[in-house]
Scaffold this motif. Structure first.
Motif, PDB file in Angstrom:
ATOM      1  N   THR A 165      10.023  -2.382  -3.731  1.00 20.95           N
ATOM      2  CA  THR A 165      11.711  -1.860  -4.307  1.00 20.95           C
ATOM      3  C   THR A 165      11.804  -0.501  -3.681  1.00 20.95           C
ATOM      4  N   LEU A 166      13.083  -0.643  -2.502  1.00 25.18           N
ATOM      5  CA  LEU A 166      13.152   0.275  -1.052  1.00 25.18           C
ATOM      6  C   LEU A 166      13.981   1.497  -1.643  1.00 25.18           C
ATOM      7  N   PRO A 167      14.359   2.402  -1.209  1.00 22.52           N
ATOM      8  CA  PRO A 167      14.361   3.699  -1.423  1.00 22.52           C
ATOM      9  C   PRO A 167      15.755   3.675  -1.657  1.00 22.52           C
ATOM     10  N   GLY A 168      16.842   1.988  -1.955  1.00 17.88           N
ATOM     11  CA  GLY A 168      18.093   2.263  -2.376  1.00 17.88           C
ATOM     12  C   GLY A 168      18.095   1.730  -3.397  1.00 17.88           C
ATOM     13  N   GLY A 169      17.082   1.432  -3.819  1.00 14.78           N
ATOM     14  CA  GLY A 169      16.819   0.551  -5.072  1.00 14.78           C
ATOM     15  C   GLY A 169      17.071  -0.631  -5.211  1.00 14.78           C
ATOM     16  N   GLN A 170      16.877  -1.129  -3.868  1.00 17.36           N
ATOM     17  CA  GLN A 170      16.872  -2.824  -4.150  1.00 17.36           C
ATOM     18  C   GLN A 170      15.925  -3.407  -3.839  1.00 17.36           C
ATOM     19  N   ARG A 171      15.215  -4.755  -4.270  1.00 16.72           N
ATOM     20  CA  ARG A 171      14.081  -4.852  -4.668  1.00 16.72           C
ATOM     21  C   ARG A 171      13.627  -5.888  -3.098  1.00 16.72           C
ATOM     22  N   ALA A 172      13.396  -5.959  -2.103  1.00 16.25           N
ATOM     23  CA  ALA A 172      12.597  -7.237  -1.906  1.00 16.25           C
ATOM     24  C   ALA A 172      11.375  -7.294  -1.275  1.00 16.25           C
ATOM     25  N   LEU A 173      11.143  -8.885  -0.697  1.00 11.61           N
ATOM     26  CA  LEU A 173      10.157  -8.863  -0.582  1.00 11.61           C
ATOM     27  C   LEU A 173       9.649  -8.896   1.365  1.00 11.61           C
ATOM     28  N   ALA A 174       8.076  -8.267   1.426  1.00 18.81           N
ATOM     29  CA  ALA A 174       7.837  -7.329   2.253  1.00 18.81           C
ATOM     30  C   ALA A 174       6.067  -7.304   2.549  1.00 18.81           C
ATOM     31  N   TYR A 175       5.720  -7.273   4.197  1.00 17.67           N
ATOM     32  CA  TYR A 175       4.135  -7.791   4.718  1.00 17.67           C
ATOM     33  C   TYR A 175       4.182  -6.096   4.208  1.00 17.67           C
ATOM     34  N   VAL A 176       2.907  -6.304   2.809  1.00 17.01           N
ATOM     35  CA  VAL A 176       2.293  -4.885   2.790  1.00 17.01           C
ATOM     36  C   VAL A 176       1.014  -4.433   3.680  1.00 17.01           C
ATOM     37  N   GLN A 177       1.555  -3.384   4.278  1.00 16.11           N
ATOM     38  CA  GLN A 177       0.001  -3.428   5.453  1.00 16.11           C
ATOM     39  C   GLN A 177      -1.316  -2.199   4.669  1.00 16.11           C
ATOM     40  N   PRO A 178      -2.182  -2.503   4.796  1.00 19.61           N
ATOM     41  CA  PRO A 178      -3.417  -1.157   4.310  1.00 19.61           C
ATOM     42  C   PRO A 178      -3.052   0.113   4.692  1.00 19.61           C
ATOM     43  N   PRO A 179      -2.706   0.904   3.898  1.00 16.88           N
ATOM     44  CA  PRO A 179      -2.707   2.964   4.720  1.00 16.88           C
ATOM     45  C   PRO A 179      -3.956   3.165   5.850  1.00 16.88           C
ATOM     46  N   THR A 180      -2.990   3.477   7.003  1.00 15.09           N
ATOM     47  CA  THR A 180      -4.089   3.403   8.093  1.00 15.09           C
ATOM     48  C   THR A 180      -4.903   4.453   7.935  1.00 15.09           C
ATOM     49  N   HIS A 181      -4.549   6.247   7.192  1.00 14.82           N
ATOM     50  CA  HIS A 181      -6.058   7.328   7.205  1.00 14.82           C
ATOM     51  C   HIS A 181      -6.707   7.092   5.499  1.00 14.82           C
ATOM     52  N   GLN A 182      -7.759   6.733   5.161  1.00 14.56           N
ATOM     53  CA  GLN A 182      -7.973   7.094   4.190  1.00 14.56           C
ATOM     54  C   GLN A 182      -7.976   8.200   3.163  1.00 14.56           C
ATOM     55  N   PRO A 183      -8.019   8.513   2.523  1.00 16.67           N
ATOM     56  CA  PRO A 183      -7.006   9.521   1.571  1.00 16.67           C
ATOM     57  C   PRO A 183      -8.793  10.297   1.095  1.00 16.67           C
ATOM     58  N   PRO A 184      -9.029  11.962   0.936  1.00 16.02           N
ATOM     59  CA  PRO A 184     -10.951  12.581   1.285  1.00 16.02           C
ATOM     60  C   PRO A 184     -11.281  11.516  -0.336  1.00 16.02           C
ATOM     61  N   PRO A 185     -12.505  11.492  -0.170  1.00 14.75           N
ATOM     62  CA  PRO A 185     -12.649  10.836  -1.842  1.00 14.75           C
ATOM     63  C   PRO A 185     -12.725  11.808  -2.605  1.00 14.75           C
ATOM     64  N   ALA A 186     -12.444  11.459  -3.713  1.00 13.97           N
ATOM     65  CA  ALA A 186     -12.294  12.754  -4.978  1.00 13.97           C
ATOM     66  C   ALA A 186     -14.137  13.490  -5.369  1.00 13.97           C
ATOM     67  N   PRO A 187     -14.501  14.957  -6.052  1.00 17.98           N
ATOM     68  CA  PRO A 187     -15.061  15.439  -5.757  1.00 17.98           C
ATOM     69  C   PRO A 187     -16.216  14.189  -7.251  1.00 17.98           C
ATOM     70  N   THR A 188     -16.675  14.110  -7.301  1.00 13.80           N
ATOM     71  CA  THR A 188     -17.727  13.406  -8.041  1.00 13.80           C
ATOM     72  C   THR A 188     -18.262  14.716  -9.069  1.00 13.80           C
ATOM     73  N   GLY A 189     -18.282  15.048  -9.495  1.00 12.46           N
ATOM     74  CA  GLY A 189     -19.016  15.731 -10.945  1.00 12.46           C
ATOM     75  C   GLY A 189     -18.819  17.154 -10.540  1.00 12.46           C
ATOM     76  N   SER A 190     -20.262  17.924 -10.729  1.00 15.09           N
ATOM     77  CA  SER A 190     -19.691  18.850  -9.756  1.00 15.09           C
ATOM     78  C   SER A 190     -20.973  18.925  -9.281  1.00 15.09           C
ATOM     79  N   GLN A 191     -21.299  20.314  -8.263  1.00 16.23           N
ATOM     80  CA  GLN A 191     -22.445  20.628  -7.258  1.00 16.23           C
ATOM     81  C   GLN A 191     -23.244  21.327  -7.634  1.00 16.23           C
ATOM     82  N   PRO A 192     -24.587  20.750  -7.238  1.00 15.70           N
ATOM     83  CA  PRO A 192     -26.261  21.804  -7.547  1.00 15.70           C
ATOM     84  C   PRO A 192     -25.431  23.187  -7.409  1.00 15.70           C
TER      85      PRO A 192
END
Length: 160
Positions: free
Chosen positions: A43-70
């Motif tokens: 879905t484009l920002p104007g509300g139109q729906r279109a077919l598109a080649y989707v590429q994976p994101p170029t940067h990886q978001p930081p991993p979420a913290p896993t549980g509590s630290q010791p």
């Protein structure tokens, strides 16, 4: 305050994209199994729906913290020492409050001992000197000193 726009604001698209995927209410233009791999319906920002080649994101978001630290060792040590130090200070204060009458008595005793020492240092030589004078009687010493000039050598004799 009136809004004076240089152009007319409309909600209808002026030139709809003829290649955009817009399914008709009764029939779809393209079936989902016909979409080639790597292409997705977006879905484009104007509300139109279109077919598109989707590429994976170029940067990886930081991993979420896993549980509590010791908990670090210094934090455990500090947490254990804090009440110990506090109780030690409190026990010292209570001990001083119980010992206060004895400390006051010792303070008075030390002042009295200091006064006795001072009296002995002053009194004993005075008494001894007075006893010697009475036993020996009056003593007369004669001293004759002669010198020549202001900075000359002085000579003298002492007669008992």
């Amino acid at each position: 305050m009136p809004y004076d726009a240089a152009y007319e604001i409309t909600t209808k698209a002026l030139n709809p994209d003829p290649l955009a995927y817009r399914p008709a209410p009764a029939q779809a233009v393209m079936l989902p199994n016909e979409i080639p791999p790597g292409v997705q319906l977006v879905t484009l920002p104007g509300g139109q729906r279109a077919l598109a080649y989707v590429q994976p994101p170029t940067h990886q978001p930081p991993p979420a913290p896993t549980g509590s630290q010791p908990v670090p060792a210094w934090a455990k040590t500090t947490a254990l020492l804090a009440p110990t130090v506090g109780f030690g200070i409190a026990a010292g204060g209570i001990g001083l409050s119980y010992a206060a009458p004895g400390l006051i008595a010792m303070s008075h005793a030390l002042w009295a001992a200091g006064a006795l020492i001072v009296a002995a240092v002053i009194g004993v030589p005075t008494l001894l000197g007075g006893a010697r004078r009475r036993a020996a009687g009056p003593t007369q010493i004669t001293q004759n000193i002669t010198a020549t000039g202001l900075f000359g050598r002085a000579n003298g004799t002492i007669n008992n």
